[in-house]
Design a protein around this motif. Structure first.
Motif, short mmCIF file in Angstrom:
data_model
loop_
_atom_site.label_atom_id
_atom_site.label_comp_id
_atom_site.label_asym_id
_atom_site.label_seq_id
_atom_site.Cartn_x
_atom_site.Cartn_y
_atom_site.Cartn_z
N ARG A 286 -28.80 2.36 19.63
CA ARG A 286 -28.13 2.59 20.90
C ARG A 286 -27.17 3.76 20.71
NH1 ARG A 286 -23.93 -1.48 23.97
NH2 ARG A 286 -24.43 -0.90 26.13
N ARG A 324 -28.00 5.27 25.74
CA ARG A 324 -29.45 5.32 25.67
C ARG A 324 -29.88 4.43 24.52
NH1 ARG A 324 -28.02 11.06 26.09
NH2 ARG A 324 -28.52 11.84 28.18
N THR A 326 -33.32 3.24 21.88
CA THR A 326 -34.67 3.53 21.40
C THR A 326 -34.96 2.60 20.22
OG1 THR A 326 -36.15 5.27 20.60
CG2 THR A 326 -33.89 5.31 19.79
#
Length: 403
Positions: A286, A324, A326
Motif C-alpha cells: 500500500r 494505492r 498492489t
C-alpha cells in the motif's frame, strides 16, 4: 647609497595597507650592504622579523627554523645560484607556494624566462629601487595572506562538510539493524545511497511498524548540497515524530508531511517522495507518492511500473494524496530509486532514462539471478562512472519466496 631607517614610506607613494608586522622575510645576499639596505626597506612597511643568509647552504639551513613568508634571493648567490635554489625549494611541497623574489643585475628576456622557469615568483632589477621593492614585497605578502586565509577557510568548510556528511549518512538505517529487521519480516533489503557533493538532498528510511507491516520512505529534496541536506534533516525530524498509526496510512503520512513542509520550506523548495507499507498478512504493498520516480515491481511475469505521481511535498499546503495498493507476494521485488539514477548521463551525454533502467534490471535478473542488484549497480558504474551530477538512492527490496 644608504637610505636612512626613518625614511617614510609615503615619500615613495607606498600604501601601507594591512599590517605586516607578523610577516617573516628571509634575505639571501652575499653583500652586507645589500642585506642592510633591503632590511631597511622592509622596516618602512613594518616588517621587522628579518633573517639573513650569505650563501645558498645558509639559506637552506635557516629556512626550516625561520619559516619565512617571503624570500629575497640574489640571482648570483654563491655557491648555488638563485635559480638552482628556486628549483630545490620548489621540489619541496612545503615551499611550493612560497613567494620568491629574485634580484638580478641582468634583466634580459632570457634571464627573466630562466628565473620564472626555475620557480621565481617575481624579479627585481639591481640596483634595487626602494619604491618598487617594497611595493612588490607588500603585494606578494598580501597575496600570500589572502591565499592562506582562503585555504584555511576551505579546509574549515571541507571539515564541516565531512562532519555533515557523516551526520546525513547516520540518518539512513544502520546496516546491522536493517538486516535484522528485514530478516524478521521475510525481506532482503539492499540499499545504495550516494551524494553528488559532500552532502545532498536524497533521504530514505524504513520503519518496522508492527509484526506484520514494514514501511519504506524515499525522498528527494529539491537541489543538492547544503540547503537540500538541511531540508533532509528537517524531513527526518518530522518522520521521527510521526505516531505508528499514521505510519500505517501512506496517504495520511504524506498529507501531514506536506502541510508541515509547506510551513518551513522557502518558495521554490519542495520534495518528491514515495512511501510504501508492505503488508505480509495480505501480501500487498500500500503506497502513496508525491511526484517520485516510478518504482518497478517485479514478479514471475517480469517487472512493471508503479504510478508514483502526486503533488510535490511542500509546494501546496492543501495538496491531497491517495493510497494505492498492489499485490506484493513472496518472491516479488520492489525497486525504488531517485532520479539521480535515471537522469545520469554517460560520456556521450546519453541519459539512462526509465526505459534504459527497466532494460538494465531485466538484464540483471537474467544474468545474475542470485544477486541482481550488485550486478545492476556495477554495470551502472561502468557506464556512468562514480562522479555523480545528482544524489542517488536505490533500494532493492525482495520478499523471501515461500518455503
Amino acid at each position: 647609497m644608504e637610505f636612512p631607517t626613518e625614511t617614510p614610506a609615503s615619500l615613495y607613494g607606498l600604501d601601507l595597507g594591512i599590517p605586516l608586522g607578523d610577516r617573516r622575510v628571509l634575505i639571501a645576499d652575499d653583500s652586507r650592504f645589500n642585506r642592510r639596505t633591503l632590511a631597511r626597506f622592509l622596516q618602512w612597511i613594518g616588517i621587522v622579523q628579518v633573517a639573513f643568509a650569505t650563501d645558498g647552504p645558509g639559506l637552506l639551513d635557516q629556512i626550516e627554523s625561520f619559516d619565512p613568508d617571503l624570500l629575497l634571493i640574489d640571482a648570483n648567490l654563491p655557491p648555488i645560484d638563485g635559480m638552482a635554489l628556486c628549483r630545490v625549494l620548489r621540489a619541496n611541497p612545503r615551499w611550493r607556494d612560497l613567494p620568491i623574489l629574485m634580484q638580478s643585475t641582468r634583466q634580459t628576456d632570457q634571464i627573466r624566462s630562466l628565473c620564472f622557469q626555475a620557480g621565481a615568483t617575481d624579479l627585481l632589477a639591481k640596483p634595487i629601487n626602494p619604491g618598487e621593492c617594497v611595493a612588490r614585497v607588500r603585494y606578494h605578502l598580501e597575496r600570500r595572506s589572502m591565499v592562506q586565509e582562503l585555504r584555511a577557510f576551505r579546509e574549515r568548510v571541507e571539515r564541516d562538510l565531512r562532519q555533515a556528511r557523516s551526520m546525513q549518512l547516520a540518518l539512513v538505517p544502520d546496516a546491522e539493524w536493517l538486516e535484522a529487521m528485514a530478516s524478521r519480516n521475510g525481506l532482503r533489503v539492499e540499499p545504495v545511497f550516494q551524494t553528488s557533493n559532500e552532502v545532498g538532498g536524497d533521504f530514505w528510511t524504513a520503519f518496522e511498524i508492527d509484526g506484520g507491516h514494514v514501511g519504506v520512505f524515499v525522498a528527494d529534496l529539491s537541489g543538492h548540497g547544503i540547503a537540500s541536506a538541511i531540508n533532509a534533516f528537517r524531513l527526518h525530524t518530522l518522520l521521527t515524530r510521526t505516531p505508528p498509526d499514521d505510519l500505517r496510512d501512506p496517504a495520511r503520512l504524506l498529507t501531514q508531511l506536506n502541510q508541515r513542509l509547506a510551513d518551513i520550506l522557502t518558495v521554490g523548495q519542495f520534495a518528491t517522495a514515495f512511501y510504501g507499507v508492505i503488508d505480509r498478512q495480505t501480501d500487498s504493498l500500500r503506497y502513496a507518492a508525491a511526484g517520485a520516480p516510478n518504482p518497478l515491481l517485479g514478479s514471475r511475469g517480469g517487472f512493471r511500473v508503479l504510478d508514483a505521481s502526486g503533488m510535490l511535498l511542500g509546494a501546496f499546503a492543501d495538496a491531497e494524496y491517495e493510497n494505492r495498493s498492489t499485490p506484493f507476494h513472496p518472491g516479488d521485488t520492489l525497486f525504488l530509486y531517485s532520479d539521480g539514477l535515471t537522469e545520469a548521463r554517460d560520456r556521450d551525454d546519453a541519459m539512462l532514462g526509465e526505459e534504459g533502467l527497466a532494460d538494465l534490471i531485466e538484464q540483471a535478473v537474467l544474468t545474475a539471478p542470485e544477486h541482481p542488484f550488485p550486478w545492476l549497480m556495477a554495470r551502472f558504474a561502468e557506464r556512468f562512472g562514480t562522479g555523480l551530477y545528482d544524489d542517488l538512492t536505490a533500494l532493492w527490496i525482495a520478499r523471501d519466496p515461500t518455503p
